[in-house]
Design a protein around this motif. Structure first.
Motif, PDB file in Angstrom:
ATOM      1  N   LEU A 162      66.488  55.051  26.800  1.00  0.00           N
ATOM      2  CA  LEU A 162      67.010  55.615  25.557  1.00  0.00           C
ATOM      3  C   LEU A 162      68.536  55.645  25.544  1.00  0.00           C
ATOM      4  CD1 LEU A 162      64.447  58.511  25.085  1.00  0.00           C
ATOM      5  CD2 LEU A 162      64.798  56.621  23.485  1.00  0.00           C
ATOM      6  N   GLY A 163      69.147  55.144  26.622  1.00  0.00           N
ATOM      7  CA  GLY A 163      70.602  55.126  26.684  1.00  0.00           C
ATOM      8  C   GLY A 163      71.223  56.451  27.052  1.00  0.00           C
ATOM      9  N   GLN A 164      70.392  57.411  27.469  1.00  0.00           N
ATOM     10  CA  GLN A 164      70.895  58.732  27.869  1.00  0.00           C
ATOM     11  C   GLN A 164      71.192  58.696  29.376  1.00  0.00           C
ATOM     12  OE1 GLN A 164      67.650  60.589  24.777  1.00  0.00           O
ATOM     13  NE2 GLN A 164      68.362  61.963  26.357  1.00  0.00           N
ATOM     14  N   TYR A 165      72.205  57.909  29.729  1.00  0.00           N
ATOM     15  CA  TYR A 165      72.468  57.620  31.135  1.00  0.00           C
ATOM     16  C   TYR A 165      72.919  58.846  31.924  1.00  0.00           C
ATOM     17  CZ  TYR A 165      72.285  52.793  29.457  1.00  0.00           C
ATOM     18  OH  TYR A 165      71.894  51.612  28.879  1.00  0.00           O
ATOM     19  N   LYS A 166      73.637  59.738  31.270  1.00  0.00           N
ATOM     20  CA  LYS A 166      74.092  60.939  31.981  1.00  0.00           C
ATOM     21  C   LYS A 166      72.913  61.851  32.330  1.00  0.00           C
ATOM     22  CE  LYS A 166      78.767  60.792  30.095  1.00  0.00           C
ATOM     23  NZ  LYS A 166      79.786  61.435  29.227  1.00  0.00           N
ATOM     24  N   ASP A 167      71.947  61.943  31.424  1.00  0.00           N
ATOM     25  CA  ASP A 167      70.730  62.716  31.714  1.00  0.00           C
ATOM     26  C   ASP A 167      69.936  62.043  32.831  1.00  0.00           C
ATOM     27  OD1 ASP A 167      71.158  64.689  29.702  1.00  0.00           O
ATOM     28  OD2 ASP A 167      70.404  63.307  28.189  1.00  0.00           O
ATOM     29  N   ALA A 168      69.875  60.703  32.764  1.00  0.00           N
ATOM     30  CA  ALA A 168      69.179  59.954  33.811  1.00  0.00           C
ATOM     31  C   ALA A 168      69.857  60.159  35.161  1.00  0.00           C
ATOM     32  CB  ALA A 168      69.145  58.464  33.460  1.00  0.00           C
ATOM     33  N   LEU A 169      71.177  60.134  35.164  1.00  0.00           N
ATOM     34  CA  LEU A 169      71.937  60.315  36.401  1.00  0.00           C
ATOM     35  C   LEU A 169      71.632  61.668  37.041  1.00  0.00           C
ATOM     36  CD1 LEU A 169      74.239  59.267  38.295  1.00  0.00           C
ATOM     37  CD2 LEU A 169      75.820  60.532  36.828  1.00  0.00           C
ATOM     38  N   LYS A 170      71.662  62.700  36.245  1.00  0.00           N
ATOM     39  CA  LYS A 170      71.419  64.059  36.745  1.00  0.00           C
ATOM     40  C   LYS A 170      70.039  64.166  37.392  1.00  0.00           C
ATOM     41  CE  LYS A 170      71.472  68.883  35.149  1.00  0.00           C
ATOM     42  NZ  LYS A 170      71.647  69.760  33.952  1.00  0.00           N
ATOM     43  N   SER A 194      75.222  51.647  37.669  1.00  0.00           N
ATOM     44  CA  SER A 194      75.576  50.392  36.999  1.00  0.00           C
ATOM     45  C   SER A 194      75.586  50.562  35.488  1.00  0.00           C
ATOM     46  CB  SER A 194      74.603  49.281  37.399  1.00  0.00           C
ATOM     47  OG  SER A 194      74.707  48.971  38.780  1.00  0.00           O
ATOM     48  N   ASP A 195      74.579  51.242  34.952  1.00  0.00           N
ATOM     49  CA  ASP A 195      74.504  51.483  33.508  1.00  0.00           C
ATOM     50  C   ASP A 195      75.737  52.222  33.009  1.00  0.00           C
ATOM     51  OD1 ASP A 195      72.023  50.247  33.145  1.00  0.00           O
ATOM     52  OD2 ASP A 195      70.920  52.090  33.588  1.00  0.00           O
ATOM     53  N   LEU A 196      76.256  53.111  33.842  1.00  0.00           N
ATOM     54  CA  LEU A 196      77.423  53.911  33.475  1.00  0.00           C
ATOM     55  C   LEU A 196      78.744  53.204  33.783  1.00  0.00           C
ATOM     56  CD1 LEU A 196      76.106  57.379  34.680  1.00  0.00           C
ATOM     57  CD2 LEU A 196      76.810  56.850  32.337  1.00  0.00           C
ATOM     58  N   GLY A 197      78.653  51.969  34.283  1.00  0.00           N
ATOM     59  CA  GLY A 197      79.862  51.223  34.600  1.00  0.00           C
ATOM     60  C   GLY A 197      80.509  51.627  35.912  1.00  0.00           C
ATOM     61  N   GLN A 198      79.795  52.447  36.713  1.00  0.00           N
ATOM     62  CA  GLN A 198      80.312  52.895  38.007  1.00  0.00           C
ATOM     63  C   GLN A 198      79.860  51.905  39.085  1.00  0.00           C
ATOM     64  OE1 GLN A 198      79.357  57.430  36.523  1.00  0.00           O
ATOM     65  NE2 GLN A 198      79.439  57.120  38.722  1.00  0.00           N
ATOM     66  N   HIS A 199      80.394  50.693  39.000  1.00  0.00           N
ATOM     67  CA  HIS A 199      79.873  49.593  39.817  1.00  0.00           C
ATOM     68  C   HIS A 199      80.195  49.757  41.301  1.00  0.00           C
ATOM     69  CE1 HIS A 199      78.650  47.821  36.130  1.00  0.00           C
ATOM     70  NE2 HIS A 199      79.872  47.585  35.704  1.00  0.00           N
ATOM     71  N   LYS A 200      81.308  50.386  41.624  1.00  0.00           N
ATOM     72  CA  LYS A 200      81.645  50.592  43.034  1.00  0.00           C
ATOM     73  C   LYS A 200      80.685  51.590  43.683  1.00  0.00           C
ATOM     74  CE  LYS A 200      86.505  49.276  42.738  1.00  0.00           C
ATOM     75  NZ  LYS A 200      87.918  49.685  42.915  1.00  0.00           N
ATOM     76  N   ASP A 201      80.312  52.645  42.921  1.00  0.00           N
ATOM     77  CA  ASP A 201      79.309  53.591  43.429  1.00  0.00           C
ATOM     78  C   ASP A 201      77.965  52.903  43.602  1.00  0.00           C
ATOM     79  OD1 ASP A 201      81.068  55.828  43.456  1.00  0.00           O
ATOM     80  OD2 ASP A 201      80.781  56.089  41.308  1.00  0.00           O
ATOM     81  N   SER A 219      78.096  40.599  40.605  1.00  0.00           N
ATOM     82  CA  SER A 219      78.446  40.009  39.302  1.00  0.00           C
ATOM     83  C   SER A 219      79.184  41.021  38.433  1.00  0.00           C
ATOM     84  CB  SER A 219      77.188  39.512  38.581  1.00  0.00           C
ATOM     85  OG  SER A 219      76.617  38.417  39.240  1.00  0.00           O
ATOM     86  N   ASP A 220      78.677  42.254  38.403  1.00  0.00           N
ATOM     87  CA  ASP A 220      79.319  43.306  37.596  1.00  0.00           C
ATOM     88  C   ASP A 220      80.765  43.524  38.019  1.00  0.00           C
ATOM     89  OD1 ASP A 220      77.014  43.809  36.101  1.00  0.00           O
ATOM     90  OD2 ASP A 220      76.282  45.312  37.513  1.00  0.00           O
ATOM     91  N   LEU A 229      79.508  56.771  27.198  1.00  0.00           N
ATOM     92  CA  LEU A 229      79.650  55.967  28.417  1.00  0.00           C
ATOM     93  C   LEU A 229      80.844  56.366  29.270  1.00  0.00           C
ATOM     94  CD1 LEU A 229      78.937  52.454  26.835  1.00  0.00           C
ATOM     95  CD2 LEU A 229      77.310  53.915  28.046  1.00  0.00           C
ATOM     96  N   GLY A 230      81.817  57.030  28.653  1.00  0.00           N
ATOM     97  CA  GLY A 230      83.029  57.400  29.367  1.00  0.00           C
ATOM     98  C   GLY A 230      84.163  56.441  29.049  1.00  0.00           C
ATOM     99  N   PRO A 231      85.417  56.887  29.179  1.00  0.00           N
ATOM    100  CA  PRO A 231      86.571  56.072  28.768  1.00  0.00           C
ATOM    101  C   PRO A 231      86.807  54.833  29.615  1.00  0.00           C
ATOM    102  CG  PRO A 231      87.289  58.100  29.849  1.00  0.00           C
ATOM    103  CD  PRO A 231      85.811  58.223  29.657  1.00  0.00           C
ATOM    104  N   GLU A 232      86.268  54.807  30.847  1.00  0.00           N
ATOM    105  CA  GLU A 232      86.542  53.674  31.739  1.00  0.00           C
ATOM    106  C   GLU A 232      85.397  52.661  31.799  1.00  0.00           C
ATOM    107  OE1 GLU A 232      87.673  55.151  35.544  1.00  0.00           O
ATOM    108  OE2 GLU A 232      89.419  56.240  34.791  1.00  0.00           O
ATOM    109  N   HIS A 233      84.344  52.888  31.024  1.00  0.00           N
ATOM    110  CA  HIS A 233      83.235  51.932  31.028  1.00  0.00           C
ATOM    111  C   HIS A 233      83.698  50.607  30.418  1.00  0.00           C
ATOM    112  CE1 HIS A 233      79.325  50.120  30.098  1.00  0.00           C
ATOM    113  NE2 HIS A 233      78.803  50.959  30.977  1.00  0.00           N
TER     114      HIS A 233
END
Length: 384
Positions: free
Chosen positions: A68-76, A108-115, A150-151, A341-345
């Motif tokens: 559903l694109g609720q990545y922050k809820d998924a992360l938690k 990855s969904d949140l653009g936190q590719h290094k994590d 790739s990301d 998504l956050g300002p750095e995504h």
């Protein structure tokens, strides 16, 4: 079953989970969310927060949040589940590793590719040690790690790993196994990233032929493969070939999955892009407006796919010379992407670039109009 056994019976809870997964497979993620939410509450109350079935339920609910694109809820929820799995089952338990993998995918969904990279490397190392290099789960981890390369723009590292995964899957599972076909598609995508579009074309044609032969022309995976081939045609400038294939995919997806299924909406979006490539901007506009309306209704206004549709519609406004409308929509997309998504995504950064681009275009047009007026006045002075 609910009447015979009761709502809290383990078999009833299992049936609820299966029904929710069926909803998800049909793209009915909101219905799946409601059922998974209910099932998790019941599992927690009946079985306890640390029971393996409860942990599975948490993972399933987190996956729906991601859909559903609720990545922050998924992360938690994934972080909570991983902590419980590690404590209850141990760090090397297969379910714990699955949980780590799912958390990495959410990064990855949140653009936190290094994590995501750190976690995926950890999962791969443990699975290789415990299961061996040739175990299917190890190969999945290798493939996931390659996607993160790739990301991060490390395409040569991704290529090397994906070629290794494809060779192993072909050897162990066989050329026609679904995982092997997935590897071929993933390798084609990496060729695309590297600009090797002819190599990507060759692989996409190969995998489409295999999917059609093994699964049939109307299977969802076959339709995805058709879509990938059509995108490669677009990359090679073969827009008429792309158009023909994309129209076919939209027709089949609508017939088999329904107009409101996420895969159908993706196909419609891709077809609209080809209309734009062919300069058929009015056709593109009509389809992009339709996709945006459906995604807003089905996925919600803040879903990443809905925001992608907003961005795509704004670009078509620009193509049609409607720069003010384009700027308003791009600014709206940028604000929502910052929030969701956050300002750095990466997608937020792209939106920011679009806003600046449209503003620059409008400023340039204003300067041209001023110069034009000045030129007319100058000619009139010369005349008189």
């Amino acid at each position: 079953m609910q009447k015979e056994l009761g709502l809290e019976h383990p078999d009833t809870l299992a049936s609820m989970n299966n029904l929710a997964l069926a909803y998800s497979n049909l793209g009915q993620h909101k219905d799946a969310l409601k059922l998974h939410d209910q099932q998790l509450a019941l599992c927690t109350r009946v079985l306890g927060a640390e029971h393996p079935d409860t942990l599975t339920s948490m993972n399933n609910l987190a996956s729906i949040y991601s859909n559903l694109g609720q990545y922050k809820d998924a992360l938690k929820l994934h972080e909570q589940e991983l902590a419980l799995c590690t404590r209850v089952l141990g760090k090397e338990h297969p379910d714990t590793l699955t949980s780590m993998n799912n958390l990495a995918l959410t990064y990855s969904d949140l653009g936190q590719h290094k994590d995501a990279l750190v976690l995926k490397e950890q999962v791969l190392a443990i699975r290789t040690q415990i299961l061996g290099e040739e175990h299917p789960d190890t190969l999945t981890s290798m493939n996931n790690l390659a996607s993160t390369y790739s990301d991060l723009g490390q395409y040569n590292d991704a290529l090397k790993l994906k070629e290794q995964v494809l060779a192993l899957r072909t050897q162990i599972l066989g050329k026609e196994h679904p995982d092997t076909l997935t590897s071929i598609s993933d390798l084609a995508l990496t060729y695309w990233y590297l600009g090797q579009h002819k190599d990507a074309l060759k692989l996409n044609e190969q995998v489409l032929a295999l999917y059609t032969q093994i699964l049939g022309a109307e299977h969802p995976d076959t339709l995805t493969s058709m879509n990938n081939l059509a995108l490669t045609y677009s990359d090679l400038g073969q827009h008429k070939d792309a158009l023909k294939l994309k129209e076919q995919v939209v027709a089949l997806s609508t017939q088999i999955l329904g107009e409101e299924h996420p895969d159908t909406l993706n196909s419609m979006n891709n077809l609209a892009s080809t209309y734009s490539d062919l300069g058929q901007h009015k056709d593109a506009l009509k389809l992009k407006e339709q996709v945006l309306a459906l995604r807003t209704q089905i996925l919600g206004a803040e879903h990443p796919d809905t925001l992608t549709s907003m961005n795509n519609l704004a670009s078509t406004y620009s193509d049609l010379g409607r720069n003010k409308d384009a700027l308003v929509l791009h600014e709206q997309t940028l604000g929502m992407r910052k929030k969701v998504l956050g300002p750095e995504h990466p997608r937020t950064i792209v939106s920011s670039e679009w806003v600046e681009g449209v503003r620059a275009k409008m400023a340039s047009e204003r300067r041209k109009r001023k110069r034009g007026k000045f030129g007319v006045l100058k000619r009139l002075r010369n005349f008189f």
